[in-house]
Design a protein around this motif. Structure first.
Motif, PDB file in Angstrom:
ATOM      1  N   LEU A  83       7.279   2.722  -9.338  1.00  0.00           N
ATOM      2  CA  LEU A  83       8.366   1.743  -9.204  1.00  0.00           C
ATOM      3  C   LEU A  83       7.949   0.582  -8.299  1.00  0.00           C
ATOM      4  O   LEU A  83       8.380  -0.555  -8.504  1.00  0.00           O
ATOM      5  CB  LEU A  83       9.642   2.414  -8.676  1.00  0.00           C
ATOM      6  N   THR A  84       7.085   0.875  -7.314  1.00  0.00           N
ATOM      7  CA  THR A  84       6.548  -0.203  -6.476  1.00  0.00           C
ATOM      8  C   THR A  84       5.741  -1.157  -7.354  1.00  0.00           C
ATOM      9  O   THR A  84       5.886  -2.380  -7.267  1.00  0.00           O
ATOM     10  CB  THR A  84       5.663   0.382  -5.357  1.00  0.00           C
ATOM     11  N   TYR A  85       4.897  -0.578  -8.218  1.00  0.00           N
ATOM     12  CA  TYR A  85       4.090  -1.397  -9.140  1.00  0.00           C
ATOM     13  C   TYR A  85       4.999  -2.238 -10.050  1.00  0.00           C
ATOM     14  O   TYR A  85       4.757  -3.425 -10.264  1.00  0.00           O
ATOM     15  CB  TYR A  85       3.186  -0.459  -9.961  1.00  0.00           C
ATOM     16  N   GLN A  86       6.077  -1.633 -10.554  1.00  0.00           N
ATOM     17  CA  GLN A  86       6.997  -2.370 -11.426  1.00  0.00           C
ATOM     18  C   GLN A  86       7.734  -3.458 -10.645  1.00  0.00           C
ATOM     19  O   GLN A  86       8.029  -4.529 -11.176  1.00  0.00           O
ATOM     20  CB  GLN A  86       8.014  -1.417 -12.075  1.00  0.00           C
ATOM     21  N   ALA A  87       8.044  -3.183  -9.369  1.00  0.00           N
ATOM     22  CA  ALA A  87       8.705  -4.192  -8.532  1.00  0.00           C
ATOM     23  C   ALA A  87       7.769  -5.369  -8.307  1.00  0.00           C
ATOM     24  O   ALA A  87       8.195  -6.531  -8.363  1.00  0.00           O
ATOM     25  CB  ALA A  87       9.122  -3.571  -7.202  1.00  0.00           C
ATOM     26  N   SER A 132      -2.743  -8.071  -5.453  1.00  0.00           N
ATOM     27  CA  SER A 132      -2.469  -6.777  -6.090  1.00  0.00           C
ATOM     28  C   SER A 132      -3.668  -6.236  -6.852  1.00  0.00           C
ATOM     29  O   SER A 132      -3.713  -5.042  -7.151  1.00  0.00           O
ATOM     30  CB  SER A 132      -1.265  -6.896  -7.029  1.00  0.00           C
ATOM     31  N   THR A 133      -4.621  -7.097  -7.189  1.00  0.00           N
ATOM     32  CA  THR A 133      -5.840  -6.562  -7.798  1.00  0.00           C
ATOM     33  C   THR A 133      -6.793  -6.098  -6.701  1.00  0.00           C
ATOM     34  O   THR A 133      -7.582  -5.188  -6.913  1.00  0.00           O
ATOM     35  CB  THR A 133      -6.551  -7.617  -8.680  1.00  0.00           C
ATOM     36  N   ARG A 134      -6.655  -6.749  -5.507  1.00  0.00           N
ATOM     37  CA  ARG A 134      -7.518  -6.371  -4.381  1.00  0.00           C
ATOM     38  C   ARG A 134      -7.024  -5.062  -3.771  1.00  0.00           C
ATOM     39  O   ARG A 134      -7.806  -4.118  -3.586  1.00  0.00           O
ATOM     40  CB  ARG A 134      -7.474  -7.487  -3.327  1.00  0.00           C
ATOM     41  N   GLU A 135      -5.742  -4.997  -3.460  1.00  0.00           N
ATOM     42  CA  GLU A 135      -5.171  -3.789  -2.845  1.00  0.00           C
ATOM     43  C   GLU A 135      -4.694  -2.846  -3.962  1.00  0.00           C
ATOM     44  O   GLU A 135      -4.122  -3.302  -4.940  1.00  0.00           O
ATOM     45  CB  GLU A 135      -3.971  -4.152  -1.956  1.00  0.00           C
ATOM     46  N   ARG A 136      -4.896  -1.564  -3.800  1.00  0.00           N
ATOM     47  CA  ARG A 136      -4.533  -0.616  -4.848  1.00  0.00           C
ATOM     48  C   ARG A 136      -3.018  -0.353  -4.826  1.00  0.00           C
ATOM     49  O   ARG A 136      -2.484   0.154  -3.845  1.00  0.00           O
ATOM     50  CB  ARG A 136      -5.287   0.707  -4.658  1.00  0.00           C
ATOM     51  N   VAL A 137      -2.323  -0.733  -5.925  1.00  0.00           N
ATOM     52  CA  VAL A 137      -0.878  -0.474  -6.001  1.00  0.00           C
ATOM     53  C   VAL A 137      -0.639   1.020  -6.276  1.00  0.00           C
ATOM     54  O   VAL A 137       0.467   1.513  -6.131  1.00  0.00           O
ATOM     55  CB  VAL A 137      -0.211  -1.329  -7.101  1.00  0.00           C
ATOM     56  N   SER A 191      -0.058  -3.141   3.729  1.00  0.00           N
ATOM     57  CA  SER A 191      -0.975  -4.299   3.750  1.00  0.00           C
ATOM     58  C   SER A 191      -0.218  -5.587   3.446  1.00  0.00           C
ATOM     59  O   SER A 191      -0.422  -6.602   4.108  1.00  0.00           O
ATOM     60  CB  SER A 191      -2.072  -4.140   2.694  1.00  0.00           C
ATOM     61  N   LEU A 192       0.668  -5.513   2.428  1.00  0.00           N
ATOM     62  CA  LEU A 192       1.385  -6.723   2.018  1.00  0.00           C
ATOM     63  C   LEU A 192       2.289  -7.240   3.145  1.00  0.00           C
ATOM     64  O   LEU A 192       2.334  -8.442   3.417  1.00  0.00           O
ATOM     65  CB  LEU A 192       2.214  -6.445   0.759  1.00  0.00           C
ATOM     66  N   LEU A 193       2.999  -6.306   3.810  1.00  0.00           N
ATOM     67  CA  LEU A 193       3.904  -6.719   4.893  1.00  0.00           C
ATOM     68  C   LEU A 193       3.133  -7.390   6.016  1.00  0.00           C
ATOM     69  O   LEU A 193       3.646  -8.317   6.655  1.00  0.00           O
ATOM     70  CB  LEU A 193       4.685  -5.510   5.415  1.00  0.00           C
ATOM     71  N   GLN A 194       1.903  -6.934   6.247  1.00  0.00           N
ATOM     72  CA  GLN A 194       1.099  -7.569   7.302  1.00  0.00           C
ATOM     73  C   GLN A 194       0.648  -8.965   6.912  1.00  0.00           C
ATOM     74  O   GLN A 194       0.523  -9.839   7.756  1.00  0.00           O
ATOM     75  CB  GLN A 194      -0.113  -6.695   7.634  1.00  0.00           C
ATOM     76  N   GLU A 195       0.413  -9.155   5.593  1.00  0.00           N
ATOM     77  CA  GLU A 195      -0.081 -10.473   5.156  1.00  0.00           C
ATOM     78  C   GLU A 195       1.049 -11.469   4.897  1.00  0.00           C
ATOM     79  O   GLU A 195       0.991 -12.613   5.324  1.00  0.00           O
ATOM     80  CB  GLU A 195      -0.968 -10.319   3.921  1.00  0.00           C
ATOM     81  N   LYS A 196       2.059 -11.023   4.138  1.00  0.00           N
ATOM     82  CA  LYS A 196       3.202 -11.903   3.849  1.00  0.00           C
ATOM     83  C   LYS A 196       4.473 -11.065   3.916  1.00  0.00           C
ATOM     84  O   LYS A 196       4.907 -10.480   2.911  1.00  0.00           O
ATOM     85  CB  LYS A 196       3.061 -12.518   2.451  1.00  0.00           C
TER      86      LYS A 196
END
Lengths: 143, 143
Positions: free
Chosen positions: B18-22, B45-50, B59-64
């Protein structure tokens, strides 16, 4: 957002995952009763991709039908046993995870703040260049 | 068979899915309102494994952070919308798939039969050596 399609795709993902769990279960059972077949199934499962449960089962049924039928039975049993608990587990899981992630992020953001306040105490000029101020709007102004 | 652990692992898989779909949903929304950020999220999302939803979100929260919060909201919404339908969809899906796979396998097994009947028409002796008879027990007697 196509909720119907997302629901279908999610169900398909769960079915493939339960197929993988059924294969693991049968390998564990066979490793006690029939180690050579357990080894064969393990090797077959590294060769064929279990990620696509449907394609995997088709290949397996062609190679060893009885073993395939057994996995079909096990995955149906797994679905019957765990499916009723899934909605609550997923919803609670996401709520808890979201809360944790939000708290962690909040902690990170407030850990930056004291530094910026310290910076203001010592150097009250260049307010706009403060690391705290610079980083806070950056995260807030994003879409 | 550790049903409790399997249920937990399945719920975790659904949460990551569901995270991937979000993420996909937010990328689709951004590609209309803010293409550069859509591109950035796609590349992130291609760099970090969903596949591991939890690690990805950290990772995402730390970046944006704002983008991360948005995805947290979307995945919670997706879970609330589709979870109640999942048990029936998964159980029905597995029953239908099992039925199809069993029928296909039965067809394959009986497709050998007509050949053997033809063979019997021309040569009525050696009934027990017919390929149909020989192959049926072979698949049934497998472990």
């Amino acid at each position: 957002m196509d909720l119907k399609q997302i629901a279908k795709d999610t169900a398909k993902t769960v079915i493939s995952y339960l197929t993988y769990q059924a294969v693991r279960t049968v390998i564990a059972q066979l490793s006690e009763t029939d180690p050579p077949t357990a080894l064969w199934l393990q090797q077959f499962s590294t060769r064929e991709r279990v990620q696509d449960g449907e394609a995997y089962m088709q290949s397996l049924l062609q190679e060893k039908a009885a073993l395939g039928f057994r996995i079909l039975t096990v995955r149906e049993h797994l679905a019957n046993e765990i499916c009723e608990f899934l909605p609550e587990m997923v919803q609670t899981g996401i709520q808890e995870s979201n809360l944790n992630l939000r708290c962690q992020q909040l902690e990170r953001m407030t850990q930056v703040m004291p530094d910026s306040t310290d910076a203001t105490d010592t150097a009250d000029t260049n307010r706009d260049d403060r690391p705290g101020n610079a980083s806070a709007p950056e995260t807030e102004s994003e879409p």
